[in-house]
Motif scaffolding. Structure first.
Motif, PDB file in Angstrom:
ATOM      1  N   UNK A 289       0.826  -1.214   0.000  1.00  0.00           N
ATOM      2  CA  UNK A 289       0.000   0.000   0.000  1.00  0.00           C
ATOM      3  C   UNK A 289       0.856   1.258   0.000  1.00  0.00           C
ATOM      4  N   UNK A 290       2.098   1.133   0.501  1.00  0.00           N
ATOM      5  CA  UNK A 290       2.961   2.315   0.545  1.00  0.00           C
ATOM      6  C   UNK A 290       4.109   2.220  -0.464  1.00  0.00           C
ATOM      7  N   UNK A 291       4.161   1.111  -1.188  1.00  0.00           N
ATOM      8  CA  UNK A 291       5.273   0.889  -2.123  1.00  0.00           C
ATOM      9  C   UNK A 291       5.221   1.872  -3.292  1.00  0.00           C
ATOM     10  N   UNK A 292       4.023   2.295  -3.691  1.00  0.00           N
ATOM     11  CA  UNK A 292       3.911   3.203  -4.826  1.00  0.00           C
ATOM     12  C   UNK A 292       4.124   2.452  -6.111  1.00  0.00           C
ATOM     13  N   UNK A 293       4.882   3.020  -7.040  1.00  0.00           N
ATOM     14  CA  UNK A 293       5.006   2.404  -8.354  1.00  0.00           C
ATOM     15  C   UNK A 293       6.293   1.595  -8.469  1.00  0.00           C
ATOM     16  N   UNK A 294       6.272   0.646  -9.386  1.00  0.00           N
ATOM     17  CA  UNK A 294       7.461  -0.117  -9.737  1.00  0.00           C
ATOM     18  C   UNK A 294       7.886   0.325 -11.121  1.00  0.00           C
ATOM     19  N   UNK A 295       9.138   0.782 -11.248  1.00  0.00           N
ATOM     20  CA  UNK A 295       9.626   1.220 -12.558  1.00  0.00           C
ATOM     21  C   UNK A 295      10.541   0.148 -13.151  1.00  0.00           C
ATOM     22  N   UNK A 296      10.606   0.138 -14.464  1.00  0.00           N
ATOM     23  CA  UNK A 296      11.500  -0.775 -15.187  1.00  0.00           C
ATOM     24  C   UNK A 296      12.169  -0.028 -16.327  1.00  0.00           C
ATOM     25  N   UNK A 297      13.415  -0.360 -16.612  1.00  0.00           N
ATOM     26  CA  UNK A 297      14.118   0.246 -17.750  1.00  0.00           C
ATOM     27  C   UNK A 297      15.210  -0.690 -18.226  1.00  0.00           C
ATOM     28  N   UNK A 298      15.586  -0.540 -19.491  1.00  0.00           N
ATOM     29  CA  UNK A 298      16.723  -1.296 -20.011  1.00  0.00           C
ATOM     30  C   UNK A 298      18.008  -0.681 -19.453  1.00  0.00           C
ATOM     31  N   UNK A 299      19.026  -1.508 -19.166  1.00  0.00           N
ATOM     32  CA  UNK A 299      20.286  -0.945 -18.673  1.00  0.00           C
ATOM     33  C   UNK A 299      21.022  -0.179 -19.771  1.00  0.00           C
TER      34      UNK A 299
END
Ligand code: MG
Length: 386
Positions: A289-299
């Protein structure tokens, strides 16, 4: 009761392993302890847990007044602990290629290897994995080699109960380190203090620098290749800045399993020691509930050359990962001593890799020779560019 030898007990993984043993004193007993040179830490740990078998790797500390009674000195004394009758599991948390012999001897001795020293597999995976497979075959179940690395512990758990033939891809997550989003120009003046400030994980100096250059992720790709017998084109790195997802496995039907948890190394350490069971852990659970968003990106492998270099070393195979790893250890130590620039780390590694004539891995002695050759090459490179 599992009886444990913690080799490298004063470091980041070592002290956290001691903490796990403290929490589960009804299931884990520390039977032996070894440190490189931190005599005071060893003495305190030996006293707290009543440990009689101790070793100090640094030979020059022989006779040190603060050393526990009966303590051995030198690398051989550290290796001797592996063979003690009352040791079932060896936690290998040595730093760097020096850990290879510990991993090798642990499996040779028929003991369970809880492996935090990823360099063992990077350098000697071709020798280590067959030994682990032999022990698993003899025991009739897996568990001879338990990874302590958070990503590999995560993948290990995602693969439980699955058919290896149905795995399409391993997704190894990376936090991206303190310099995520920076360009090469930004990184020209990076200092050791800046590189040592990791955003999500609390770790030792060598691995923290490796995390900032993404060499750590490169080493982990090679580690995953060996541990899970997975070809390199099925191992992908994805930046996940929150470090909430510790890694993922994609299956042939498109399903993906992810392992999530708090960024606390005591969780993967404990799993390596509790397997096949799970025990309660005194860590803060993840609150979605407090984690917020998960981001992903290519290195960004143009800026972080070390990841591309490690992948090249892995796919080439043979003794190239050994040479690469040794050069990296020298370059990182030189950077920490302010004798090599930050971008110089990758340049040094690349120069040594280019000079290396790749051989098929045949023996521990051969790898030790390649390691020494690469260190000398890297030292010379650092001297020439300082
Ligand atoms: Mg890791």
């Amino acid at each position: 009761m599992k009886r444990i030898a913690i080799l490298g007990s004063s470091g980041s993984i070592g002290t956290q392993t001691v903490d796990v043993c403290r929490q589960h004193s009804d299931k884990l007993q520390i039977a032996a302890l070894a440190v490189g040179g931190r005599v005071g830490v060893l003495a305190a740990q030996a006293q707290e847990f009543g440990v009689k078998k101790c070793a100090i790797g640094n030979e020059s500390l022989r006779g040190s007044a603060d050393a526990p009674e009966g303590c051995g000195f030198g690398f051989q004394a550290v290796l001797d602990l592996i063979y003690a009758d009352d040791v079932d599991v060896v936690v290998n948390s040595l730093v760097g290629a020096a850990g290879l012999r510990v991993s090798y001897e642990t499996l040779k001795a028929g003991k369970v290897l809880a492996l935090a020293n990823k360099e063992s597999l990077v350098v000697g995976g071709d020798l280590i994995m067959p030994l682990a497979a032999q022990l698993d075959a003899a025991a009739g179940h897996a568990g001879a080699l338990m990874p302590i690395d958070s990503e590999h512990g995560a993948i290990y758990q995602c693969l439980l109960g699955e058919n290896p033939k149905e795995v399409a891809k391993l997704w190894v997550t990376a936090s991206g380190g303190p310099f995520r989003g920076k360009t090469r120009a930004d990184l020209q003046t990076v200092t050791p203090a800046q590189a040592l400030a990791h955003p999500t994980w609390n770790m030792g100096a060598k691995i923290t620098i490796d995390s900032s250059t993404l060499m750590n992720k490169g080493l982990e790709v090679i580690e995953a290749h060996h541990l899970f017998n997975m070809p390199y084109d099925k191992i992908e790195v994805v930046v996940q800045p929150q470090s909430a997802i510790h890694s993922m496995v994609e299956f042939t039907d498109g399903s993906v399993k992810a392992h999530l948890g708090t960024t606390d190394m005591r969780i993967p350490i404990q799993f390596a020691l509790s397997f096949p069971d799970r025990w309660e852990a005194p860590v803060q659970p993840l609150d979605f509930r407090t984690l917020g968003s998960l981001e992903f990106a290519a290195p960004d492998t143009d800026t972080f050359r070390c990841l591309a270099l490690a992948r090249h070393a892995g796919t080439t195979g043979g003794t190239l990962p050994c040479a690469m790893n040794a050069a990296n250890e020298i370059a990182v130590a030189a950077f920490l001593a302010e004798k090599c620039s930050y971008l110089g780390i990758a340049e040094c590694v690349e120069a040594v890799m280019e000079a290396h004539e790749v051989q098929t891995v045949e023996s521990l002695e051969q790898l030790e020779e390649v390691d020494a050759w690469a260190r000398a090459q890297a030292d010379a490179w650092v001297s020439a560019h300082n």
